[in-house]
Each structure stands twice: as structure tokens, then as C-alpha cells.
Design a protein around this motif. Structure first.
Motif, mmCIF file in Angstrom:
data_model
loop_
_atom_site.group_PDB
_atom_site.id
_atom_site.type_symbol
_atom_site.label_atom_id
_atom_site.label_comp_id
_atom_site.label_asym_id
_atom_site.label_seq_id
_atom_site.Cartn_x
_atom_site.Cartn_y
_atom_site.Cartn_z
ATOM 1 N N ARG A 2 -94.332 -21.021 -52.070
ATOM 2 C CA ARG A 2 -93.655 -21.884 -51.273
ATOM 3 C C ARG A 2 -94.100 -23.182 -51.988
ATOM 4 O O ARG A 2 -92.853 -23.700 -52.252
ATOM 5 C CB ARG A 2 -95.159 -22.173 -50.065
ATOM 6 C CG ARG A 2 -94.221 -23.249 -48.888
ATOM 7 C CD ARG A 2 -94.690 -23.600 -48.284
ATOM 8 N NE ARG A 2 -94.009 -24.907 -47.370
ATOM 9 C CZ ARG A 2 -94.414 -26.004 -47.898
ATOM 10 N NH1 ARG A 2 -94.401 -26.273 -48.632
ATOM 11 N NH2 ARG A 2 -93.357 -27.203 -47.005
ATOM 12 N N ALA A 3 -95.057 -23.070 -52.826
ATOM 13 C CA ALA A 3 -94.274 -24.430 -53.368
ATOM 14 C C ALA A 3 -93.662 -24.074 -54.633
ATOM 15 O O ALA A 3 -92.391 -25.236 -55.266
ATOM 16 C CB ALA A 3 -96.186 -24.754 -54.558
ATOM 17 N N GLY A 31 -105.010 -22.799 -40.293
ATOM 18 C CA GLY A 31 -104.716 -23.645 -38.443
ATOM 19 C C GLY A 31 -104.024 -24.733 -38.320
ATOM 20 O O GLY A 31 -103.400 -24.529 -37.708
ATOM 21 N N ALA A 32 -103.648 -25.148 -39.661
ATOM 22 C CA ALA A 32 -102.750 -26.177 -39.425
ATOM 23 C C ALA A 32 -101.595 -25.741 -39.203
ATOM 24 O O ALA A 32 -100.169 -25.884 -39.400
ATOM 25 C CB ALA A 32 -102.451 -28.100 -39.936
ATOM 26 N N GLY A 33 -101.568 -24.709 -40.562
ATOM 27 C CA GLY A 33 -100.036 -24.003 -40.373
ATOM 28 C C GLY A 33 -98.725 -24.730 -41.167
ATOM 29 O O GLY A 33 -98.899 -25.466 -42.874
ATOM 30 N N ASP A 34 -97.873 -25.240 -40.854
ATOM 31 C CA ASP A 34 -96.706 -25.339 -41.963
ATOM 32 C C ASP A 34 -97.023 -26.757 -41.451
ATOM 33 O O ASP A 34 -95.870 -27.396 -42.269
ATOM 34 C CB ASP A 34 -95.078 -24.803 -42.386
ATOM 35 C CG ASP A 34 -94.471 -24.944 -43.160
ATOM 36 O OD1 ASP A 34 -95.644 -24.712 -44.239
ATOM 37 O OD2 ASP A 34 -93.519 -24.820 -43.801
ATOM 38 N N ILE A 76 -85.344 -24.482 -46.902
ATOM 39 C CA ILE A 76 -85.545 -23.235 -46.807
ATOM 40 C C ILE A 76 -86.487 -22.815 -46.429
ATOM 41 O O ILE A 76 -86.511 -21.906 -46.171
ATOM 42 C CB ILE A 76 -86.565 -23.639 -48.483
ATOM 43 C CG1 ILE A 76 -88.085 -24.329 -48.339
ATOM 44 C CG2 ILE A 76 -85.736 -23.901 -49.937
ATOM 45 C CD1 ILE A 76 -89.269 -24.181 -49.370
ATOM 46 N N ALA A 77 -86.544 -23.313 -44.810
ATOM 47 C CA ALA A 77 -87.019 -22.655 -43.595
ATOM 48 C C ALA A 77 -86.679 -22.335 -43.097
ATOM 49 O O ALA A 77 -87.014 -21.033 -42.934
ATOM 50 C CB ALA A 77 -87.647 -24.010 -42.366
ATOM 51 N N ALA A 121 -92.835 -20.342 -41.914
ATOM 52 C CA ALA A 121 -92.168 -21.736 -42.436
ATOM 53 C C ALA A 121 -91.297 -22.228 -41.341
ATOM 54 O O ALA A 121 -90.535 -21.594 -40.582
ATOM 55 C CB ALA A 121 -91.369 -22.015 -43.533
ATOM 56 N N GLU A 122 -91.663 -23.315 -41.004
ATOM 57 C CA GLU A 122 -91.634 -24.822 -40.379
ATOM 58 C C GLU A 122 -90.131 -26.025 -41.314
ATOM 59 O O GLU A 122 -91.028 -26.034 -42.081
ATOM 60 C CB GLU A 122 -92.334 -25.029 -39.308
ATOM 61 C CG GLU A 122 -93.251 -24.556 -38.897
ATOM 62 C CD GLU A 122 -94.414 -25.072 -37.404
ATOM 63 O OE1 GLU A 122 -93.807 -25.860 -37.899
ATOM 64 O OE2 GLU A 122 -94.924 -24.628 -37.529
#
Length: 285
Positions: free
Chosen positions: A119-120, A169-172, A244-245, A251-252
Motif C-alpha cells: 500500500r505504501a 482492527g482499525a483497518g484503513d 488508489i482506493a 482500501a477505503e
């Protein structure tokens, strides 16, 4: 993405408390060597190529980046020297620091880190390409910032055994993650990333952008606290994050106040977003 908690200047006592609780990885020798060469009046690309070629990971990443759409060359770089000649000094530093950061997190779960770095790197590529569409934003600086804005997340994982589960747990959602970080660890990855950036010698503009990229009031901070060129890096990265989501599973997109402020700051229209999607879709394919 931003939080509802305003970032304020850190006192010396708070800074000492953070440094006492979190071990910031020491700057690796390869990074120091590249930085020293890059700061010379006449840095030698041959010397930088030698440093890159001494490490398989750095060599592979240098060639991959040199052949990426960000550089748009018809001919492919096949050697480290060719890659270094194409990348230039700023991007060589990116390669060395990126590989060094990955190496510091080698003890973390491989699947989590692979997703994180994919992702980065995708965000960095997209941000560097979109920066070319904005006058006054250096693509190399935009790429660097996007690649390292969340670089302290692996550092937090190394320091706190329970952090990885919280992160998953926090996700995106950056909002949720930062709130939980502050509640449980009395600091957040933006502050730790700022310390890491300073310790590893990243430019002050990029360090400042990392420090404030989750601040909900960043667009009204004084220039001496958050320079406009650092603010531009945050804004263009948010636009890239939104775009990019569409191309990354799970991805959010960046949304809400932070995204709208970024659009306003850069003068980005809905038509621009459609154009950016086409650019990124072509690059990722």
C-alpha cells in the motif's frame, strides 16, 4: 485522514516520555553513508551505485523504481548503475531508507508487512505522478513523503505487542487508529514518525508533513509550524489516497473534511479526479 483531536506542540517533558517508552531504530550505516555522499558539493553517482549494489534488496528496489511509470522511460534500466543514473540523488535516498525501514520490521508478521508496504509503495507512486500535475510540488518530495508518512506504524508494532491487533482492527481508518494510539500509548504514529524522520536525516519539510498529517486544523496552522510546501505534500497524498482506493482491494478512499480541504487547497475538481484515475489506472496496469 484526520482525527477530531487537535495536535498541539509537544512539550520537552512529553517528548522525553515518548522517547523513554519507544525505541526509535538507529539510522543504519547504509543510510548514513548515502546521506553523507548526497550532501557533498559534488556527490558521485558511482559511489551511490556501489552502496546500492552492495545489497540485494536495495538493488532490486532501485531497478524496479527506475522502470516504474513515474519515470516514463521507453528503455528499461537493467543494471544498478543505469537505475541510479535515472533516479537521481533524491530517489536513491528513498530506495536506501525504504529498504532499511523494511529491514527494521523483519521480525513482524510477513503477511501484515507485505500488505503495509504494498500500500505504501503504491501510494507513493501515485502521489509522485499526481504531483507532476501541480505546479510547485516536487514529485520526488511527494513520493518520499507518501512512502514514509506512516513509517512509524511498524515501529509501534515492534514496541507494543498489542499494537498489531489494534492496527488490523482499525483497518484503513486513520481517524480510529490515531484515537486508539493516543488513548492507549499516549502518543501516535505521526509523532513517532516525525522523530524517526529527524533521526534518519529526512528533509525538515517531510518531517513536518509527517508530524501534522493527522491534525484536523492543519490548514490553519502558522507557516512557521507547518510550511506551505509541507502542507502541499499532505494534500496531494490525500488526493492520491482517494484515487488508489479504486484499484486496491479492501482500501477505503480518503473522504470527509480532510479530503475536501485537500481538494480546495490544491484546486482539484471532479474532472481532475477523473483524469487522475485514468493516469493511475494506466500506471498500475
Amino acid at each position: 485522514m484526520n482525527t477530531a483531536t487537535t495536535t498541539r506542540p509537544i512539550t520537552q517533558a512529553e517528548l522525553e516520555e515518548i522517547l523513554g517508552a519507544i525505541r526509535i531504530p538507529a539510522c543504519p550505516a547504509a543510510v548514513t553513508e548515502v546521506m553523507e555522499e548526497a550532501r557533498k558539493e559534488e556527490p558521485q553517482l558511482k559511489v551511490l551505485a556501489r552502496i546500492i549494489a552492495s545489497d540485494v534488496g536495495m538493488s532490486a528496489m532501485a531497478i524496479k523504481l527506475a522502470n516504474s511509470p513515474m519515470f516514463g522511460s521507453a528503455s528499461r534500466a537493467k543494471s544498478v548503475q543505469q537505475a541510479v543514473n535515472r533516479l537521481g540523488i533524491s530517489n536513491i535516498i528513498n530506495v536506501v531508507i525504504a529498504v532499511a525501514l523494511r529491514n527494521t520490521a523483519s521480525d513482524l508478521p510477513a503477511d501484515v508487512m507485505e500488505k503495509f508496504w504494498t500500500r505504501a509503495s503504491t501510494l507513493a507512486l501515485a502521489t509522485g505522478m499526481l504531483a507532476r500535475k501541480h505546479v510547485g510540488i516536487q514529485p520526488e518530495a511527494a513520493y518520499t513523503y507518501a512512502l514514509f508518512q506512516d513509517s512509524a506504524i511498524p515501529v509501534m508494532m515492534l514496541n507494543f505487542p498489542e499494537y498489531a491487533a489494534m492496527y488490523a482492527g482499525a483497518g484503513d481508518c486513520g481517524d480510529r487508529l490515531v484515537e486508539q494510539e493516543r488513548a492507549r500509548f499516549h502518543c501516535d504514529h505521526a509523532v513517532v514518525g516525525w522523530l524517526l524522520a529527524r533521526n534518519w536525516g529526512l528533509p525538515p519539510t517531510i518531517a513536518s508533513a509527517i508530524r501534522y498529517h493527522h491534525d484536523p486544523e492543519l490548514y490553519i496552522l502558522p507557516e512557521q509550524e507547518l510550511p506551505s510546501d509541507a502542507l502541499a505534500l499532505i494534500a496531494v497524498t490525500l488526493i492520491a489516497e482517494h484515487v488508489i482506493a479504486d484499484f486496491m482491494e479492501g482500501a477505503e478512499p480518503a473522504e470527509g473534511r480532510a479530503f475536501e480541504n485537500a481538494k480546495t487547497f490544491l484546486g482539484t475538481s471532479e474532472g481532475d479526479l477523473d483524469e487522475f484515475r485514468d493516469i493511475i489506472a494506466h500506471a498500475l496496469n
